[in-house]
Design an enzyme around this catalytic site. Structure first.
Site, PDB file in Angstrom:
ATOM      1  N   ASP A   1       0.673  -1.102  -0.064  1.00  0.00           N
ATOM      2  CA  ASP A   1      -0.073  -0.007   0.000  1.00  0.00           C
ATOM      3  C   ASP A   1       0.836   1.214  -0.025  1.00  0.00           C
ATOM      4  O   ASP A   1       1.731   1.261   0.773  1.00  0.00           O
ATOM      5  CB  ASP A   1      -0.894  -0.053   1.342  1.00  0.00           C
ATOM      6  CG  ASP A   1      -2.271   0.368   1.061  1.00  0.00           C
ATOM      7  OD1 ASP A   1      -2.601   1.303   0.449  1.00  0.00           O
ATOM      8  OD2 ASP A   1      -3.217  -0.534   1.375  1.00  0.00           O
TER       9      ASP A   1
ATOM     10  N   ASP B   1      -3.013   4.663  -2.458  1.00  0.00           N
ATOM     11  CA  ASP B   1      -4.229   5.208  -1.605  1.00  0.00           C
ATOM     12  C   ASP B   1      -4.626   6.387  -2.097  1.00  0.00           C
ATOM     13  O   ASP B   1      -3.762   7.294  -2.141  1.00  0.00           O
ATOM     14  CB  ASP B   1      -3.742   5.103  -0.068  1.00  0.00           C
ATOM     15  CG  ASP B   1      -4.613   5.547   0.812  1.00  0.00           C
ATOM     16  OD1 ASP B   1      -5.738   4.540   1.113  1.00  0.00           O
ATOM     17  OD2 ASP B   1      -4.630   6.448   1.672  1.00  0.00           O
TER      18      ASP B   1
ATOM     19  N   GLU C   1      -6.610   4.061  -6.115  1.00  0.00           N
ATOM     20  CA  GLU C   1      -7.672   4.340  -5.590  1.00  0.00           C
ATOM     21  C   GLU C   1      -8.263   5.686  -6.132  1.00  0.00           C
ATOM     22  O   GLU C   1      -7.802   6.645  -5.615  1.00  0.00           O
ATOM     23  CB  GLU C   1      -7.699   4.083  -4.218  1.00  0.00           C
ATOM     24  CG  GLU C   1      -9.083   4.113  -3.383  1.00  0.00           C
ATOM     25  CD  GLU C   1      -8.987   4.477  -1.983  1.00  0.00           C
ATOM     26  OE1 GLU C   1      -9.815   3.737  -1.242  1.00  0.00           O
ATOM     27  OE2 GLU C   1      -8.193   5.189  -1.521  1.00  0.00           O
TER      28      GLU C   1
ATOM     29  N   HIS D   1     -10.855  -3.634   2.962  1.00  0.00           N
ATOM     30  CA  HIS D   1     -11.246  -3.100   4.364  1.00  0.00           C
ATOM     31  C   HIS D   1     -11.801  -1.975   4.740  1.00  0.00           C
ATOM     32  O   HIS D   1     -11.958  -1.814   5.919  1.00  0.00           O
ATOM     33  CB  HIS D   1      -9.539  -2.957   4.778  1.00  0.00           C
ATOM     34  CG  HIS D   1      -8.967  -1.759   4.067  1.00  0.00           C
ATOM     35  ND1 HIS D   1      -8.781  -1.830   2.878  1.00  0.00           N
ATOM     36  CD2 HIS D   1      -8.765  -0.519   4.621  1.00  0.00           C
ATOM     37  CE1 HIS D   1      -8.310  -0.457   2.251  1.00  0.00           C
ATOM     38  NE2 HIS D   1      -8.146   0.247   3.381  1.00  0.00           N
ATOM     39  N   ASP D   2     -12.552  -1.242   3.777  1.00  0.00           N
ATOM     40  CA  ASP D   2     -13.318  -0.136   3.924  1.00  0.00           C
ATOM     41  C   ASP D   2     -14.762  -0.618   3.908  1.00  0.00           C
ATOM     42  O   ASP D   2     -15.523   0.376   3.649  1.00  0.00           O
ATOM     43  CB  ASP D   2     -13.052   1.130   3.127  1.00  0.00           C
ATOM     44  CG  ASP D   2     -11.495   1.805   3.243  1.00  0.00           C
ATOM     45  OD1 ASP D   2     -11.157   1.692   4.316  1.00  0.00           O
ATOM     46  OD2 ASP D   2     -11.086   2.266   2.100  1.00  0.00           O
TER      47      ASP D   2
HETATM   48  O1  TEU Z   1      -9.692   5.133   1.828  1.00  0.00           O
HETATM   49  C1  TEU Z   1     -10.055   6.343   0.956  1.00  0.00           C
HETATM   50  C2  TEU Z   1     -11.405   6.640   1.144  1.00  0.00           C
HETATM   51  O2  TEU Z   1     -12.045   7.184   0.092  1.00  0.00           O
HETATM   52  C3  TEU Z   1     -12.315   5.810   2.254  1.00  0.00           C
HETATM   53  O3  TEU Z   1     -11.979   6.510   3.509  1.00  0.00           O
HETATM   54  C4  TEU Z   1     -13.708   6.341   2.021  1.00  0.00           C
HETATM   55  O4  TEU Z   1     -13.896   7.482   2.337  1.00  0.00           O
HETATM   56  C5  TEU Z   1     -14.580   5.370   2.720  1.00  0.00           C
HETATM   57  O5  TEU Z   1     -14.024   4.589   3.685  1.00  0.00           O
HETATM   58  C6  TEU Z   1     -15.285   4.135   1.870  1.00  0.00           C
HETATM   59  O6  TEU Z   1     -16.722   4.786   1.378  1.00  0.00           O
HETATM   60  C7  TEU Z   1      -8.496   4.893   2.000  1.00  0.00           C
HETATM   61  C8  TEU Z   1      -8.197   3.661   2.677  1.00  0.00           C
HETATM   62  O7  TEU Z   1      -8.666   2.583   2.038  1.00  0.00           O
HETATM   63  C9  TEU Z   1      -8.779   4.075   4.145  1.00  0.00           C
HETATM   64  O8  TEU Z   1      -8.673   2.652   4.876  1.00  0.00           O
HETATM   65  C10 TEU Z   1      -8.159   5.019   4.701  1.00  0.00           C
HETATM   66  O9  TEU Z   1      -9.065   5.240   5.915  1.00  0.00           O
HETATM   67  C11 TEU Z   1      -8.118   6.254   3.738  1.00  0.00           C
HETATM   68  O10 TEU Z   1      -7.660   5.956   2.617  1.00  0.00           O
HETATM   69  C12 TEU Z   1      -7.207   7.459   4.503  1.00  0.00           C
HETATM   70  O11 TEU Z   1      -5.739   6.800   4.068  1.00  0.00           O
END
Ligand code: TEU
Length: 469
Positions: free
Chosen positions: A102, A210, A272, A346-347
């Site tokens: 990542d 990310d 992403e 994971h989100d």
């Molecule tokens: O996620 C970016 C992101 O856009 C998410 O936070 C999103 O807003 C939401 O969780 C999904 O609808 C990345 C990573 O994957 C996340 O784990 C981090 O918290 C975030 O960046 C900040 O680095």
């Protein structure tokens, strides 16, 4: 007719995402670790996986589970040592599994040395590596007012006040995640060398990038228009998602990557992106543009969430879901672009609970149906640890048990702006039960009573719209 065939391993690959904290704990300290991952490589190989994407394992205060990085070149001690990491990479390669790490470089942690220097004084050489601004003014009681009205993704203002120099710094995510100022060339070079170069020199095969769409902010950081007058802070994404210099930055970084790898080695990147239009997606993933090899779109995982506020559920139909999913790959037809297909990460919550049924009667067949769906569409398939077993969401978790900073931050903001007994809070709880980011972060296997593999063997699943360019 001559068919120009330029096969790329990553176009036919299945990539398995690992969340280190909850995959495999090798020393019984309650946290998963890198040695745990290494010990499970044979299992992963057996699934037919071509590459693993390992979520952040770098040194971090863990405000956002490692997406707040204090040192790009050091492993967080609970996850192990650098040696454990190099071994994980080597053992994966021995089994023909590539390793994707990542790359979290929209922001770092407040604990990163660069930020500590930057915050130390207004004249520090690294002051301009982050966004520092004086207050817009002061409330009657003397409270400083943030420089603009942007809200953070995790609730509240996107600015945090720093008493030391009496200025605010920008954090579009958690308060402990200061955004880098990518306009500063010296800062960009330092990021490349530490976060990209270090790991390429240690043999990783690529990066999951990310929030790769957010590095370029519109000059002057203007106020967002007021779309929700009931809250103090507004959605500022128009000013920093797919911003003016974003493609220039990614091209520059890709060129840097080539300088760090041996001749003939290929690196794979997946960005992403989240939201954008067809042109944005093409610009990021066209092979001749040399930015990302492919990208993640959020359209289908956001179906059923209110566009104004994620934690407010709205009805959706199967057709809405199918059209949203198609946005991930339709744009590549007739182009030199490429795409991804995923339902979990994971989100996200568990797909069987979100898009199928996780009742004892339907969980397995429902998971198999979703597995079949994603392996039969176009694009590189990403599956998330536990998805192969049809892991469901957890049930009945109380607000005090929510760990994810998006959940706790949003809770705090709703409590402050609307109150504990508000309708807004009621809807937030309902949404959390379905889509909390914690659903995907519980221990691997933890909630599956009778594990059965729900995926057909994944290798070389083939793509319907194979892209030969
Ligand atoms: O996620 C970016 C992101 O856009 C998410 O936070 C999103 O807003 C939401 O969780 C999904 O609808 C990345 C990573 O994957 C996340 O784990 C981090 O918290 C975030 O960046 C900040 O680095």
């Amino acid at each position: 007719m001559t068919i120009i065939h330029n096969p790329k391993w990553w176009k036919e690959a299945t990539i398995y995402q690992i969340y280190p904290a909850s995959f495999k704990d090798s020393n019984n300290d309650g946290w998963g670790d890198l040695a745990g991952i290494t010990s499970k490589l044979d299992y992963i190989k057996e699934l037919g996986v071509d590459a693993i994407w390992v979520c952040p394992f770098y040194d971090s205060p863990q405000e956002d589970m490692g997406y707040d990085i204090a040192n790009y070149e050091k492993v967080w001690p609970r996850y192990g040592t650098s040696e454990d990491c190099f071994q994980m990479i080597e053992e994966s390669h021995k089994r023909g599994i590539k390793v994707i790490v990542d790359l979290v470089i929209n922001h770092c942690s407040e604990e990163h040395e660069w930020f500590k220097e930057s915050r130390s004084s207004k004249t520090n050489a690294k002051r301009d590596w982050f966004f520092w601004k004086p207050p817009k003014g002061y409330e009657i009681d003397g409270t400083p007012i943030p420089p603009n009205n942007w809200r953070s993704f995790f609730g509240g203002s996107a600015w945090k006040y720093d008493e030391n120099t009496e200025e605010f710094f920008l954090h579009v995510f958690a308060p402990g995640q200061p955004d880098f100022n990518w306009e500063n060339k010296e800062c960009r070079q330092a990021i490349y060398d530490s976060s990209v170069g270090f790991w390429l020199r240690h043999n990783v095969d690529g990066f999951r990038i990310d929030v790769g769409s957010m590095y370029s902010k519109v000059e002057g950081l203007p106020d967002a228009s007021i779309t929700d007058p009931t809250v103090p802070y507004q959605d500022g994404t128009d000013f920093f998602v797919n911003g003016p210099r974003i493609h220039e930055y990614h091209k520059e970084m890709r060129q840097y990557m080539y300088t760090q790898i041996p001749e003939g080695k290929e690196i794979m990147t997946v960005g992403e992106v989240g939201i954008g239009n067809e042109k944005d997606f093409k610009d990021y993933t066209s092979s001749k543009e040399e930015e990302f090899n492919m990208m993640f779109n959020f359209k289908h995982t956001s179906v059923g969430e209110s566009p104004e506020f994620k934690y407010e559920l709205i009805p959706f139909t199967l057709k809405d879901f199918k059209l949203a999913l198609a946005e991930s790959f339709l744009f590549i037809e007739g182009t030199d672009c490429w795409s991804t297909i995923y339902l979990e990460n994971h989100d996200q919550p568990r797909s069987v609970s979100r898009f199928g049924s996780d009742s004892p009667e339907w969980r397995e067949i429902s998971s198999k149906m979703l597995a079949t769906l994603i392996i039969s569409l176009t694009g590189t398939v990403f599956i998330y640890q536990g998805q192969e077993l049809g892991m469901p969401n957890f049930k009945n978790r109380k607000i005090e048990q929510i760990k994810c900073v998006e959940g706790t931050g949003t809770y705090g903001a709703i409590k402050r702006d609307y109150g504990e007994d508000s309708e807004k809070m009621k809807k937030f709880y309902e949404a959390l039960a379905l889509i909390s980011r914690d659903h995907g972060r519980t221990p691997f296997l933890g909630v599956v009573k009778s594990p059965t593999l729900v995926f057909p063997r994944m290798r070389n699943h083939g793509s319907i719209l194979m892209n030969h360019l």
